[in-house]
Structures are given as C-alpha cells and as structure tokens.
Enzyme design. Structure first.
Site: not given
Ligand code: GBH
Length: 478
Positions: A73, A118, A163, A305, A307, A373
């Site tokens: 991707r 993106h 996102e 996505n 995490y 993701e």
């Molecule tokens: C992804 O977002 C992105 O699509 C990707 O580009 C990125 O590299 C990957 O995450 C890893 O970060 O800083 O405490 O405000 C995932 C969703 C939402 C996760 C916002 C991080 C920030 C929290 N993201 N969040 S904070």
C-alpha cells in the site's frame, strides 16, 4: 484460517518516504510548508529527503520482496502528479515515477493498493481555502479521475482519503498536523464534511466511468482506536465510550455504510453544546446536500487503520470554549496493565482489534474488511532485535485469526505499518514504525531488516504455504 487470497501487505505514504520534494517539477504540499515554517515538528525535521524513495524505489522493492508481501500500500503525491493541484498541468515525470512503481510491483507479483490522499494537500489548493472550502471536492474528484484513468488499468484497490478524522482534527482543530489550524469546534467538522463529499464524488466517478472496464474496488481508510467503558457498570461511562466510537469511527462510517448521515449521537451532542454555549454561527456539523451525489454506499470494502485502545469515562472537559473535546465530553484513559510502545499514545492491546472488528461487522453490515494499517513504534537507539514488536505482530495477527474463525468477521487483508522507518509527522524521524530500519544519518539511507520484518515474513510464508495449522506457530512465546 485466513482465506486463500488473503492480502498480506505493508503500508507507506508519499510524504513520509519519497523525499524529492522539489524534484522534476513537483509542486509543494501543505506538509512541505508546515515543516519549513519550523516549530511544528520534532527537531524541525522535514520530509525533503525522508527515505528518498523517489530515487531509491528499487531498494523499497527489494524490501517488499524480502518480506514476501502479496500487496503493497502506497500513496500518490497529488502535488507530484499535478503540481498546482489541477489537471491543467500534469507533471509527466511524476506519472513516470508511479508507473514504474506500479509496473515493478506487478512484475514481482505484488498487488498495489493505492491511496490518493495521505495528508499532503497541494499548497496551491490550500491557498484556495484547502479542505475548508467546498470547491476542494471537485478538484479532488478531477485528480481522482486522472489517477483512475492513468493507473487504473493496473491498480485494482483504491483508497481515496486516508484518515479524514486525523486530517480534520489534528490539522484543523488541534493544529499539530498541516495546515496547522486551531479553529476549535468548527473547522474540523467542515473539513470532515468536505472530505466525505470529495470521497463520494470520486467513488461515483469510479463507479460510473471506470468500474465496468477496470473492475477494481474503492474505499476510504478510517482510523479508530477500540473504546470501551472504564466501568462497564456505570451508565455514564458506557454512554461515553459509545460517543467516542461515534465521534471517531461513526463520524465517517455512518454516512458511508449505514444511513447516509452522521450518527445521531454525534449530531445531538454537538447541537446541545452549541445551545449551551450560546453559539449562533453556522450549523457546525453540516448536513449532506441533495445537490451532491449520495454518500451512502460509497465504499466497496471497509478499510481500517487501527493501532490501540482506550478506556473511556464521562466528563473531563468542560471549562474549554467551543471545541470537539467539549462536544465529545468524554475522557480517555489507559489501563495500567497495557504495555506502552515507543510512543505514549500507542498502548499495546491486541484483543482490542478483535473487538473492533466484531463491532464493525455488527454495526456496518458485515463488510469485507482490509486492515490497512497496524503497527508498533520504537524509539531510541538502533535495535535490530526488536523483540517487543515481534510479539506485537504475533499477538495481533492471532487476534485477527480469532476474529475470522470465531466471530465470522470477513477480514480480507492485513497491512503492517510500515514497510520501513519513515517521517513520522510531528515526531519527525524520532519514532520508528518500520519492518526495515532506515539509517537516516547515512547518505545511503540504507534499509536493514528488523527481526520483526523476518518474523512477519515467516508468518506470511507459513500462511501462504499451509493455510492451516498456524495458530500454534503464532502462539509460540519468546
Ligand atoms: C497513522 O495514523 C497514519 O496514517 C500514518 O501516516 C502514521 O505514520 C501512523 O499512524 C503512525 O503514527 O499525538 O497524542 O495527538 C494513526 C492514527 C491518530 C495515531 C492520531 C496517532 C496522535 C495522538 N493516529 N494519533 S497524539
């Protein structure tokens, strides 16, 4: 067990890996501007060079082959293809670059999944008002059609927008992502709305002009944590967790998969706050207009996505002025038993993914799901033997197996974030999500496989060859 044609992938995005920010006629994007303005990114770093994938694509391809991926991707840089954002000027060098990437992947039997957007809006479009301006949707639609027309003979899996939640909230409410706006309680909803309109127009264009000949599938990638009540017996906590799901995933998934409109829970929460604050401006959460093509049904699969997870309790924010946080009126906390990865926001909760997948199955009409993701961050000194990340992937993939086998969720693919260490937005190069290490201090930017890369590749080859009996393999402990 995983279906035969299960997609085993890894993900990247243009600004995070390509570099070549001015190469061969590329126009600037809002992330070029945001980084160059300084002050917004760790160490004032930027993506001017990043992994230099613009020049080192062959190295990336070697990594992809070494892992044995079936899918890769990537995202296209809108401003590399259309330097001023419009189809009036096409940068042929940009077209050549992506043609080569796509052709090389196919020659190696790897299917591309291509994201059109993106986070990297052409600066020229930002200058016209960016995602806050309704006209952006038409420009995005033209850009999308250009991409379908140019690459769609070979690309069969498309993601329009990555996102929208993050673009809207971090870019326009919190201001830690480009374009760095902090217009609390208003801009994010407008931006999210225009992103949905843009997505929908692009899907309809594909559907009516390209689907019959190209036979691909189009969706948008939605990020969501799994949210559960801190105290499941407290009514307020249960309601807060529901609101959090509605404000994060539901915001975009309800219009597309369920009703053609935002979740009622979200609309009523926002309207209540507007009244309480005596806000008399425009409707903060817009309504979908009859002039636009319908939004319901504009996704051919569900792209997730994911995490991490959060426990949610009520309250926690009421002194602030108008803001999304105030509208949400819920406080997210971490369970102390959850280990934290290299970044503070990423608590490791593999079973949260299984619960979220089941939730998506139940609430969004049992869609085909691609996990577009999922990954684990590392910080600090070079650590090729990244045992914690190996455990993360094993445990998480095991939860995907359970979701498929025990909950009957229709998961069609899993993409690890990320193929290699890259420019991690606000965290610059200090946070490493890769399956390959990238030596950002060396001129060669050499890529070295982590132990987790070897591990992931073992998991993939096991599944590809056996398609059974892998559960024990995944459960092996360290
Ligand atoms: C992804 O977002 C992105 O699509 C990707 O580009 C990125 O590299 C990957 O995450 C890893 O970060 O800083 O405490 O405000 C995932 C969703 C939402 C996760 C916002 C991080 C920030 C929290 N993201 N969040 S904070």
């Amino acid at each position: 067990m995983f279906p035969r044609d299960f997609a085993w992938g890894a993900s990247t995005s243009a600004y995070q890996i390509e570099g070549g920010w001015q190469a061969d006629g590329k126009g600037p994007s809002i992330w070029d501007t945001f980084c160059h303005e300084k002050g917004g990114v760790f160490g004032n770093q930027n993506g001017d060079v990043a992994c230099n994938s613009y020049e080192l694509w062959e190295k990336d391809l070697e990594c992809i082959q070494q892992l044995g991926l079936t899918h890769y991707r990537l995202s296209l840089s809108w401003a590399r293809l259309l330097p001023d954002g419009t189809t009036r000027n096409v940068n042929q060098k940009g077209v050549q670059y992506y043609n080569r990437v796509i052709d090389d992947l196919l020659a190696c039997n790897v299917s591309p999944m291509v994201t059109l957007y993106h986070f990297d809006l052409p600066q020229a479009i930002q200058n016209l008002g960016g995602w806050k301006s309704p006209g952006v949707a038409t420009l995005f639609d033209s850009y999308s059609k250009f991409c379908f027309q140019t690459f769609g003979d070979r690309v069969k899996l498309w993601i329009t927008i990555n996102e929208p939640h993050v673009c809207a909230k971090l870019g326009h409410e919190v201001g830690i992502h480009a374009p760095g706006l902090k217009e609390k309680g208003t801009a994010a909803y407008l931006v999210g709305h225009n992103m949905l309109r843009a997505h929908s127009m692009a899907w309809h264009s594909y559907n009516s002009e390209y689907r019959a000949t190209q036979k691909g599938a189009v969706s948008l990638a939605l990020n969501s944590d799994w949210f559960e009540p801190l105290d499941p017996l407290r009514h307020e906590d249960v309601a807060s967790a529901e609101r959090d799901l509605a404000f994060t995933l539901g915001w975009f998934a309800w219009p597309v998969f369920v009703t053609g409109d935002y979740p009622e829970l979200m609309r009523s929460a926002i309207e209540t706050q507007s009244k309480m604050m005596g806000y008399s401006g425009n409707l903060r959460l817009p309504r979908f207009s009859k002039e636009d093509p319908p939004i319901l049904g504009t996704a051919d699969f569900f792209a997730l996505n994911h995490y991490t997870s959060r426990k949610v309790k009520s309250g926690g924010c009421c002194r602030q002025m108008l803001s999304m946080k105030r509208d949400l009126d819920a406080e997210e906390v971490l369970d102390p038993s959850w280990p934290i990865s290299g970044v503070s926001w990423l608590a490791v909760v593999p079973h949260g993914l299984r619960k979220l997948l089941k939730y998506i199955k139940d609430v969004f009409n049992n869609p085909t799901i691609y996990i577009t993701e999922n990954g684990f961050a590392q910080v600090g000194p070079l650590q090729i033997e990244d045992v914690e990340r190996c455990k993360f992937y094993r445990k998480t993939i095991l939860e995907v197996v359970k979701a498929i086998e025990e909950d009957g969720v229709n998961v069609r693919g899993y993409f690890a974030w990320s193929l290699m260490d890259n420019f991690e937005w606000t965290d610059g190069f200090s946070v490493r999500f890769g399956l390959f290490h990238v030596d950002f201090s060396g001129a060669e930017l050499s890529r070295t496989i982590y132990r987790s890369g070897r591990e992931y590749s073992k998991i993939i080859s096991k599944y590809k060859s056996a398609q059974s009996g892998c559960q024990g393999f995944l459960e092996d402990d360290y």
